[in-house]
Write an enzyme that holds these catalytic residues in place. Sequence first.
Site, PDB file in Angstrom:
ATOM      1  N   ASP A  13      -0.392   2.253   1.181  1.00  0.00           N
ATOM      2  CA  ASP A  13       0.440   1.956   2.351  1.00  0.00           C
ATOM      3  C   ASP A  13       0.691   3.176   3.227  1.00  0.00           C
ATOM      4  OD1 ASP A  13       0.623  -0.651   1.304  1.00  0.00           O
ATOM      5  OD2 ASP A  13       2.269  -0.026   0.017  1.00  0.00           O
ATOM      6  N   LYS A  16      -3.667   3.178   6.330  1.00  0.00           N
ATOM      7  CA  LYS A  16      -5.140   3.179   6.407  1.00  0.00           C
ATOM      8  C   LYS A  16      -5.627   2.166   7.441  1.00  0.00           C
ATOM      9  CE  LYS A  16      -5.229   2.193   2.001  1.00  0.00           C
ATOM     10  NZ  LYS A  16      -3.836   2.416   1.565  1.00  0.00           N
ATOM     11  N   GLY A  40      -2.716  -4.598   1.479  1.00  0.00           N
ATOM     12  CA  GLY A  40      -2.080  -5.184   2.650  1.00  0.00           C
ATOM     13  C   GLY A  40      -2.070  -4.148   3.744  1.00  0.00           C
ATOM     14  N   HIS A  41      -2.718  -4.463   4.848  1.00  0.00           N
ATOM     15  CA  HIS A  41      -2.776  -3.520   5.965  1.00  0.00           C
ATOM     16  C   HIS A  41      -2.159  -4.189   7.188  1.00  0.00           C
ATOM     17  CE1 HIS A  41      -5.589  -1.444   3.403  1.00  0.00           C
ATOM     18  NE2 HIS A  41      -6.412  -2.472   3.428  1.00  0.00           N
ATOM     19  N   GLN A 223      -5.880   0.472  -1.544  1.00  0.00           N
ATOM     20  CA  GLN A 223      -5.065   1.274  -2.475  1.00  0.00           C
ATOM     21  C   GLN A 223      -5.183   2.769  -2.166  1.00  0.00           C
ATOM     22  OE1 GLN A 223      -7.184  -1.411  -3.965  1.00  0.00           O
ATOM     23  NE2 GLN A 223      -5.436  -2.501  -3.207  1.00  0.00           N
TER      24      GLN A 223
HETATM   25  P1  GDP Z   1      -2.198   0.593   4.505  1.00  0.00           P
HETATM   26  O1  GDP Z   1      -2.086  -0.289   3.304  1.00  0.00           O
HETATM   27  O2  GDP Z   1      -2.507   2.004   4.166  1.00  0.00           O
HETATM   28  O3  GDP Z   1      -3.130   0.032   5.558  1.00  0.00           O
HETATM   29  O4  GDP Z   1      -0.749   0.646   5.160  1.00  0.00           O
HETATM   30  P2  GDP Z   1       0.253  -0.598   5.439  1.00  0.00           P
HETATM   31  O5  GDP Z   1      -0.218  -1.327   6.649  1.00  0.00           O
HETATM   32  O6  GDP Z   1       0.503  -1.374   4.196  1.00  0.00           O
HETATM   33  O7  GDP Z   1       1.608   0.183   5.727  1.00  0.00           O
HETATM   34  C1  GDP Z   1       1.741   1.087   6.776  1.00  0.00           C
HETATM   35  C2  GDP Z   1       2.829   0.567   7.749  1.00  0.00           C
HETATM   36  O8  GDP Z   1       3.203   1.611   8.608  1.00  0.00           O
HETATM   37  C3  GDP Z   1       2.348  -0.549   8.660  1.00  0.00           C
HETATM   38  O9  GDP Z   1       3.429  -1.425   8.863  1.00  0.00           O
HETATM   39  C4  GDP Z   1       1.977   0.157   9.961  1.00  0.00           C
HETATM   40  O10 GDP Z   1       2.131  -0.659  11.111  1.00  0.00           O
HETATM   41  C5  GDP Z   1       2.972   1.273   9.968  1.00  0.00           C
HETATM   42  N1  GDP Z   1       2.509   2.529  10.581  1.00  0.00           N
HETATM   43  C6  GDP Z   1       1.275   3.115  10.501  1.00  0.00           C
HETATM   44  N2  GDP Z   1       1.286   4.320  11.117  1.00  0.00           N
HETATM   45  C7  GDP Z   1       2.561   4.499  11.566  1.00  0.00           C
HETATM   46  C8  GDP Z   1       3.238   5.574  12.242  1.00  0.00           C
HETATM   47  O11 GDP Z   1       2.672   6.614  12.553  1.00  0.00           O
HETATM   48  N3  GDP Z   1       4.590   5.382  12.517  1.00  0.00           N
HETATM   49  C9  GDP Z   1       5.258   4.248  12.160  1.00  0.00           C
HETATM   50  N4  GDP Z   1       6.567   4.160  12.456  1.00  0.00           N
HETATM   51  N5  GDP Z   1       4.651   3.232  11.525  1.00  0.00           N
HETATM   52  C10 GDP Z   1       3.343   3.363  11.229  1.00  0.00           C
HETATM   53  P1  IMO Z   2      -2.845  -0.916   0.060  1.00  0.00           P
HETATM   54  O1  IMO Z   2      -4.331  -1.047   0.255  1.00  0.00           O
HETATM   55  C1  IMO Z   2       0.480  -0.236  -2.670  1.00  0.00           C
HETATM   56  C2  IMO Z   2      -0.112  -1.438  -6.849  1.00  0.00           C
HETATM   57  C3  IMO Z   2       0.725  -2.577  -7.371  1.00  0.00           C
HETATM   58  C4  IMO Z   2       0.844  -2.175  -8.832  1.00  0.00           C
HETATM   59  C5  IMO Z   2      -0.535  -1.578  -9.138  1.00  0.00           C
HETATM   60  C6  IMO Z   2      -1.506  -2.532  -9.823  1.00  0.00           C
HETATM   61  O2  IMO Z   2      -2.041  -1.796   0.951  1.00  0.00           O
HETATM   62  O3  IMO Z   2      -2.419   0.516   0.078  1.00  0.00           O
HETATM   63  P2  IMO Z   2      -2.850  -4.657  -8.959  1.00  0.00           P
HETATM   64  O4  IMO Z   2      -2.362  -5.975  -8.391  1.00  0.00           O
HETATM   65  O5  IMO Z   2      -3.739  -3.908  -8.021  1.00  0.00           O
HETATM   66  O6  IMO Z   2      -3.433  -4.797 -10.331  1.00  0.00           O
HETATM   67  O7  IMO Z   2      -1.504  -3.780  -9.145  1.00  0.00           O
HETATM   68  O8  IMO Z   2      -1.070  -1.175  -7.867  1.00  0.00           O
HETATM   69  N1  IMO Z   2      -0.871  -1.754  -5.625  1.00  0.00           N
HETATM   70  C7  IMO Z   2      -0.558  -1.299  -4.399  1.00  0.00           C
HETATM   71  N2  IMO Z   2       0.477  -0.555  -3.975  1.00  0.00           N
HETATM   72  N3  IMO Z   2      -0.481  -0.590  -1.790  1.00  0.00           N
HETATM   73  C8  IMO Z   2      -1.546  -1.308  -2.206  1.00  0.00           C
HETATM   74  O9  IMO Z   2      -2.619  -1.547  -1.420  1.00  0.00           O
HETATM   75  C9  IMO Z   2      -1.602  -1.738  -3.556  1.00  0.00           C
HETATM   76  N4  IMO Z   2      -2.492  -2.455  -4.291  1.00  0.00           N
HETATM   77  C10 IMO Z   2      -2.040  -2.452  -5.552  1.00  0.00           C
HETATM   78  O10 IMO Z   2       1.992  -2.627  -6.747  1.00  0.00           O
HETATM   79  O11 IMO Z   2       1.794  -1.147  -8.993  1.00  0.00           O
HETATM   80 MG    MG Z   3      -0.724  -1.589   2.424  1.00  0.00          MG
END
Ligand code: GDP
Ligand code: IMO
Ligand code: MG
Length: 428
Positions: A13, A16, A40-41, A223
């Site tokens: 998170d 990416k 989840g992105h 991840q």
């Molecule tokens: P990922 O799993 O690495 O793709 O990241 P996620 O989407 O799960 O979580 C990142 C969150 O931060 C998302 O809700 C993005 O919209 C938000 N985000 C990404 N870059 C920035 C930033 O520079 N500032 C803020 N405030 N939010 C950001």
């Molecule tokens: P993104 O791509 C954050 C964590 C789960 C758990 C562990 C194992 O959005 O960064 P799993 O269901 O993969 O066997 O769970 O990994 N986990 C994540 N945490 N971001 C993710 O993906 C994750 N995908 C799995 O919470 O601790």
């Molecule tokens: Mg994510």
Amino acid sequence: MPAVVIIGAQWGDEGKGKATDLLGSRIDYVVKFNGGNNAGHTVVIGDQKYALHLLPSGILSPGVTPVIGNGVVIDIEVLFDELDALIARGVDVSKLKVSANAHVITHYHRTLDKVTERFLGKRQIGTTGRGIGPTYADKINRVGIRVQDIFDEGILRQKVEAALDQKNHLLVKIYNRRAIEADEIVESLLSYAERLKPMVADTALEIHQALEADKTVLFEAGQATMLDVDHGTYPFVTSSSATAGGASTGSGIGPGRIQRVIGIVKAYTTRVGAGPFPTELFDASGEFLRANGFEFGTTTGRPRRCGWYDAPIARYSARINGVTDFVLTKLDVLTGLETIPVCVAYDVDGVRHDEVPVSQSDFHHAVPIYEELPGWTEDITGAREFGDLPKAAQDYVLAVEAMSGARISAIGVGPGREAVVVRHDLLA
Ligand code: GDP
Ligand code: IMO
Ligand code: MG
């Protein structure tokens, strides 16, 4: 600059999805190489917000060919639902290619994920419950179902029966659940065949041909490094190779092809699920980060655990992945803090460790040693050049860069596509 890998440098998170989207207009292919719909992105484009799980984030960029590589595990129903949701919003998904060798998540994998977690009790990992671990376990155990099996009913039936022979014993005798009928699984998988068929390809060959033709291919990890099955905080990890090496095995390209590795790192740290997290905060500062950063899981909605930036982890990720450039995200979330602690090393039972300890017990006992950096109060969301940032924010970036093992080439200052300060071209 044909082959570029994007990885998460912490526990996921990091942003990416947004980083991939940022490069979208300049890439030809985007390849997801590990994980499944545990990811989840969130990508924000104008006033539109997209939450993607299984599909690579690059699918939102017109002209990009999205690829689901052999290293991914696919829940086909989720795949179709996600495609339908994008089609309904006018996104062109017709170019999607799916590897014939990717493994398939079935009903019994999801069931096993949930019951094994329940069985672990206090020791549970906090998985997303999507069947990820059991599907990779079957792959390594050589009883998995691959995408290509769905197109040969005889083979499919044989494989499902062999897998269920083992699993039904487990489900019934150990976990006290009902047995799962092979027919039920075979019928449901066959029902996907017609729609899936046109998407299925020899993706390793297509990626190879794209690279030979000098196309730019972006490999997008799900991840992150600290959740990688080899290099993360085992057993509190996911079951795939989320580090840069996974881009090679998970897509079928030689490692020598990779020319740049972009590490995405948040200006602080978050983690979802169980496992060690030295800089975790349990006080008002943690609440501040969670509220300002909106740190709730894209996949499960769980509140994310929050803590300060951990420089030894950034250095570890830089090493393990061969990071050439970092993107430091969510700097805007730190606005308003008087001082900002950054972890520079750990104290483990009275001994200073400058690097991530190799022993898991030591890492569990690691107490952060902090350096306090001055904060800023100015709104930075409009900054587009490094010089637009207040001096204290610039100094924070420079201090963190000096500790983290690679240059910081871009800085996220808000969720939107345009909210970024670029210091060095990520593809040049
Ligand atoms: P990922 O799993 O690495 O793709 O990241 P996620 O989407 O799960 O979580 C990142 C969150 O931060 C998302 O809700 C993005 O919209 C938000 N985000 C990404 N870059 C920035 C930033 O520079 N500032 C803020 N405030 N939010 C950001
Ligand atoms: P993104 O791509 C954050 C964590 C789960 C758990 C562990 C194992 O959005 O960064 P799993 O269901 O993969 O066997 O769970 O990994 N986990 C994540 N945490 N971001 C993710 O993906 C994750 N995908 C799995 O919470 O601790
Ligand atoms: Mg994510």
